[in-house]
Design a protein around this motif. Structure first.
Motif, mmCIF file in Angstrom:
data_model
loop_
_atom_site.group_PDB
_atom_site.id
_atom_site.type_symbol
_atom_site.label_atom_id
_atom_site.label_comp_id
_atom_site.label_asym_id
_atom_site.label_seq_id
_atom_site.Cartn_x
_atom_site.Cartn_y
_atom_site.Cartn_z
ATOM 1 N N ASP A 105 -36.995 -12.285 14.202
ATOM 2 C CA ASP A 105 -35.937 -13.255 13.946
ATOM 3 C C ASP A 105 -36.480 -14.652 13.681
ATOM 4 O OD1 ASP A 105 -36.889 -13.205 16.478
ATOM 5 O OD2 ASP A 105 -35.062 -14.010 17.390
ATOM 6 N N HIS A 106 -37.770 -14.794 13.617
ATOM 7 C CA HIS A 106 -38.340 -16.128 13.413
ATOM 8 C C HIS A 106 -38.487 -16.404 11.928
ATOM 9 C CE1 HIS A 106 -40.127 -16.788 17.661
ATOM 10 N NE2 HIS A 106 -38.927 -16.282 17.686
ATOM 11 N N VAL A 107 -37.390 -16.876 11.317
ATOM 12 C CA VAL A 107 -37.387 -17.025 9.867
ATOM 13 C C VAL A 107 -38.374 -18.086 9.423
ATOM 14 C CG1 VAL A 107 -35.951 -17.510 7.891
ATOM 15 C CG2 VAL A 107 -35.000 -16.324 9.851
ATOM 16 N N VAL A 108 -38.368 -19.237 10.129
ATOM 17 C CA VAL A 108 -39.236 -20.344 9.711
ATOM 18 C C VAL A 108 -40.700 -19.925 9.769
ATOM 19 C CG1 VAL A 108 -39.948 -22.673 10.279
ATOM 20 C CG2 VAL A 108 -37.565 -22.044 10.472
ATOM 21 N N LEU A 109 -41.073 -19.284 10.887
ATOM 22 C CA LEU A 109 -42.464 -18.867 11.045
ATOM 23 C C LEU A 109 -42.861 -17.911 9.940
ATOM 24 C CD1 LEU A 109 -43.018 -18.252 14.835
ATOM 25 C CD2 LEU A 109 -43.756 -20.123 13.422
ATOM 26 N N VAL B 246 -43.149 -19.777 6.443
ATOM 27 C CA VAL B 246 -44.323 -20.652 6.357
ATOM 28 C C VAL B 246 -45.599 -19.822 6.330
ATOM 29 C CG1 VAL B 246 -45.603 -22.455 7.528
ATOM 30 C CG2 VAL B 246 -43.145 -22.588 7.413
ATOM 31 N N MET C 261 -46.323 -18.437 3.038
ATOM 32 C CA MET C 261 -46.929 -19.419 2.143
ATOM 33 C C MET C 261 -48.394 -19.640 2.483
ATOM 34 S SD MET C 261 -43.835 -22.090 2.299
ATOM 35 C CE MET C 261 -44.670 -23.504 1.640
ATOM 36 N N LEU C 262 -48.717 -19.557 3.782
ATOM 37 C CA LEU C 262 -50.066 -19.939 4.204
ATOM 38 C C LEU C 262 -51.081 -18.817 4.025
ATOM 39 C CD1 LEU C 262 -49.521 -22.058 7.403
ATOM 40 C CD2 LEU C 262 -50.277 -22.805 5.180
ATOM 41 N N TYR D 239 -63.605 -19.256 -0.462
ATOM 42 C CA TYR D 239 -64.344 -20.501 -0.752
ATOM 43 C C TYR D 239 -65.483 -20.678 0.238
ATOM 44 C CZ TYR D 239 -65.174 -25.538 -0.695
ATOM 45 O OH TYR D 239 -65.751 -26.776 -0.678
ATOM 46 N N PHE E 153 -51.676 -28.806 4.423
ATOM 47 C CA PHE E 153 -51.807 -27.804 5.489
ATOM 48 C C PHE E 153 -51.243 -28.333 6.804
ATOM 49 C CE2 PHE E 153 -54.181 -25.505 8.737
ATOM 50 C CZ PHE E 153 -53.953 -24.210 8.318
ATOM 51 N N LEU F 272 -47.520 -28.531 6.748
ATOM 52 C CA LEU F 272 -46.874 -27.217 6.851
ATOM 53 C C LEU F 272 -46.957 -26.664 8.269
ATOM 54 C CD1 LEU F 272 -47.837 -25.274 3.617
ATOM 55 C CD2 LEU F 272 -45.555 -25.799 4.402
ATOM 56 N N THR G 125 -44.090 -26.421 11.946
ATOM 57 C CA THR G 125 -43.845 -25.016 12.256
ATOM 58 C C THR G 125 -44.256 -24.702 13.687
ATOM 59 O OG1 THR G 125 -44.463 -24.626 9.983
ATOM 60 C CG2 THR G 125 -44.166 -22.702 11.359
ATOM 61 N N HIS H 86 -41.679 -26.126 15.943
ATOM 62 C CA HIS H 86 -40.489 -25.259 15.926
ATOM 63 C C HIS H 86 -40.701 -24.032 16.812
ATOM 64 C CE1 HIS H 86 -37.267 -22.785 14.232
ATOM 65 N NE2 HIS H 86 -38.182 -21.838 14.121
ATOM 66 N N LYS I 13 -38.641 -23.168 20.180
ATOM 67 C CA LYS I 13 -37.879 -21.923 20.225
ATOM 68 C C LYS I 13 -38.306 -21.075 21.418
ATOM 69 C CE LYS I 13 -35.894 -18.691 17.061
ATOM 70 N NZ LYS I 13 -35.684 -18.317 15.683
#
Lengths: 332, 116
Positions: A191-195, A198, A201-202, A212, B74, B77, B81, B84, B88
C-alpha cells in the motif's frame, strides 16, 4: 584545521563504538553500526583513500546494515539479558586481559616508524614501484585499480573466492527444500504508493550508476566490489517493495547462483588464458600483443568478474534470508 | 561575474550550514516525533540543496556541475520519500501527532506516546 577534523571524526567513532556496546536495542545497534561505517568512510576520505572510502560507504554503511536488519527480522529486536550471571561470567578478568593486550599493542607501536616518515615501510617497500611504474606498465590513471586488479591480482582473486564461498555457505545453511515452493506472500509494502513510485524511478538510475562505477573504476574511485554491491541494492530495493515472489520473477535462484560462479570463473579464466599465451597466472601482459592493451583488457574482465560475483552473492544472501524469515513468520 | 558567483556561492554555503545547525537543534528540542522529523527533513532537502547549489557555482567544469545536479535530483527524490516512509511507519505503529488542545496550546507535558 585538518587535524581538528580528524580528532572530531575519531572521537565520534569512539563514541559510536561505545554506544554500540552499551545499547540493548539491536535495531538501534544496527543503525549505529551503519553510522560507524559512514564515519569511517568520511575518515578515509580525509586520508585521501577514496576507493576504500567508497567501499566502506557501500559495504559497511549500506549493504551490511541492510543484511543485519534482515537478520533482525528473523531474530528478536532486543538483546536477551541473562537473568542471573553465569558461573563463567568474569568481567574483571576479561577487562584485565583486554587492557594488558591493548597496552602490549601500544607498546609494540613504539618500534614502528612514525606516521608519514620517509623510512616507513609504506614509503620504501613495493609502493614506490607501483606509483612510479603503474602509468607505463598498466596505463590506467587510477593506481588503486591497477594495484588491486593487476599487481595484487592473486589477493583480489582470493577475495572473490571468499565472497563466493560465503554465498555457498549461506545457501548450504539456510536453503531448504520447502523454500522452492512459491510462497504466496503479498508484500507488506503493497500500500505504499509513494515509495513504490519513487523506487521505480530510482531503480534504473541505481543500476546505471552501478555500471558507471564498474567501468569507470580504472579512471576514478570505483570498481567491481562497489559496483556489485550497488547493483545488488537495486534488486534488493525491488524485492523489499514488491515482494520476494515478484523479485524472483526477475532474477530466479538458478540464474543468480550460476552468475555467482560465473564471476569467479571469468576471473580465473583470464589467468588461465594468460598462462596459455605463455605468461604466468594472471599476468595480463600476455593477453594481447601490446602489454599495456593486455593489462587494460585483463583489468576490465577481472573487475567484471568481481562485480558479477559480488552482486549475485549479495542478492543470494538477501533472498535466502528473506525467504527464511517469511517462512518463520508463517509458522508463528 | 566570477566575484559575484563566489559571493553568491559562499552565501548559499553559509546559509545551508546554518540551516543544518537549526535542523539539528530542532531535532533535539522539538516536542514530538513528527515535528522533529520535520526539522530533519528541512536539513535533508533545503540545507543540502543550498550547499549543493553553492558548490555548483564553484564547479570548475561542466562535468562536475552535471554530477552535482544529479546528486541534487537524487537527494530531492529520496529525502522526502524517506520522511514520508518514516512518518507513515510512525503513524502505523500508533504514534499520534501532538495537536493543540481545546485551549489552543500544545499540551507538551501530557504527550500521548511521543518522545522517542
Amino acid at each position: 584545521m585538518e587535524s581538528f577534523v580528524h580528532v572530531v571524526i575519531l572521537s565520534m567513532l569512539v563514541t559510536t563504538a561505545i554506544a554500540i556496546v552499551r545499547v540493548k536495542d539491536l535495531f538501534a545497534v544496527t543503525m549505529l553500526a551503519g553510522i560507524y561505517g559512514l564515519l569511517s568512510a568520511s575518515f578515509f576520505v580525509l586520508m585521501d583513500a577514496h576507493d576504500v572510502a567508497f567501499t566502506e560507504a557501500a559495504v559497511g554503511a549500506g549493504i551490511s546494515t541492510l543484511l543485519i536488519l534482515t537478520t533482525l527480522s528473523m531474530t528478536g529486536r532486543f538483546e536477551k539479558a541473562s537473568v542471573k550471571p553465569q558461573a563463567d561470567y568474569r568481567p574483571l578478568l576479561a577487562l584485565a586481559l583486554v587492557t594488558v593486550t591493548g597496552a602490549l599493542l601500544i607498546y609494540g607501536t613504539q618500534d614502528m616508524p612514525g606516521f608519514g616518515t620517509a623510512d616507513a615501510p609504506v614509503q620504501t617497500h613495493v609502493v614506490p614501484r607501483y606509483l612510479n611504474d603503474s602509468a607505463t606498465e598498466i596505463g590506467i590513471p587510477n593506481v588503486v585499480a591497477s594495484i588491486l586488479a593487476s599487481y595484487r591480482g592473486y589477493d583480489t582473486f582470493g577475495e572473490v573466492v571468499v565472497i563466493f564461498t560465503a554465498g555457498i555457505g549461506v545457501l548450504a545453511m539456510m536453503m531448504s527444500k520447502a523454500s522452492s515452493t512459491p510462497v504466496v506472500q503479498t508484500s507488506l509494502m503493497s500500500d505504499h504508493v509513494v515509495l513504490r513510485i519513487v523506487s521505480k524511478m530510482l531503480i534504473p538510475l541505481i543500476m546505471l550508476f552501478a555500471l558507471y562505477v564498474q567501468f569507470h573504476g580504472e579512471y576514478g574511485p570505483g570498481g567491481g566490489f562497489q559496483a556489485g554491491v550497488i547493483f545488488a541494492s537495486a534488486f534488493i530495493l525491488y524485492a523489499m517493495l514488491f515482494g520476494l515472489t515478484e523479485a524472483r520473477k526477475v532474477v530466479n535462484n538458478t540464474l543468480v547462483q550460476l552468475l555467482s560462479a560465473l564471476g569467479v570463473l571469468l576471473y580465473g579464466s583470464v589467468g588461465v588464458v594468460a598462462m596459455i599465451n605463455g605468461g604466468s597466472f594472471l599476468d595480463y601482459d600476455f593477453l594481447s600483443a601490446d602489454p599495456v592493451a593486455g593489462q587494460m583488457l585483463g583489468i576490465l574482465l577481472v573487475e567484471l568478474g568481481v562485480g558479477i560475483t559480488v552482486a549475485s552473492v549479495m542478492i543470494i544472501i538477501f533472498f535466502t534470508f528473506t525467504a527464511r524469515s517469511q517462512k518463520a513468520g508463517e509458522s508463528d | 561575474m566570477s566575484i559575484v558567483a563566489t559571493y553568491l556561492s559562499w552565501a548559499l554555503l553559509v546559509l545551508g550550514g546554518l540551516l543544518c545547525i537549526s535542523g539539528s537543534v530542532g531535532l533535539l528540542r522539538f516536542p514530538d516525533f513528527f515535528t522533529r522529523m520535520h526539522a530533519a527533513s528541512v536539513t535533508d532537502t533545503l540545507a543540502t540543496g543550498m550547499i549543493l547549489a553553492g558548490l555548483m557555482l564553484q564547479a570548475p567544469t561542466w562535468i562536475v556541475f552535471g554530477k552535482l545536479i544529479m546528486i541534487l535530483v537524487f537527494v530531492l527524490l529520496t529525502g522526502p520519500t524517506a520522511g514520508h516512509a518514516l512518518a507513515k511507519a510512525a503513524l502505523h505503529s500508533g504514534l499520534t501527532p501532538l495537536l493543540p488542545g481545546k485551549s489552543g496550546v500544545l499540551d507538551v507535558d501530557n504527550k500521548p506516546s511521543g518522545g522517542m
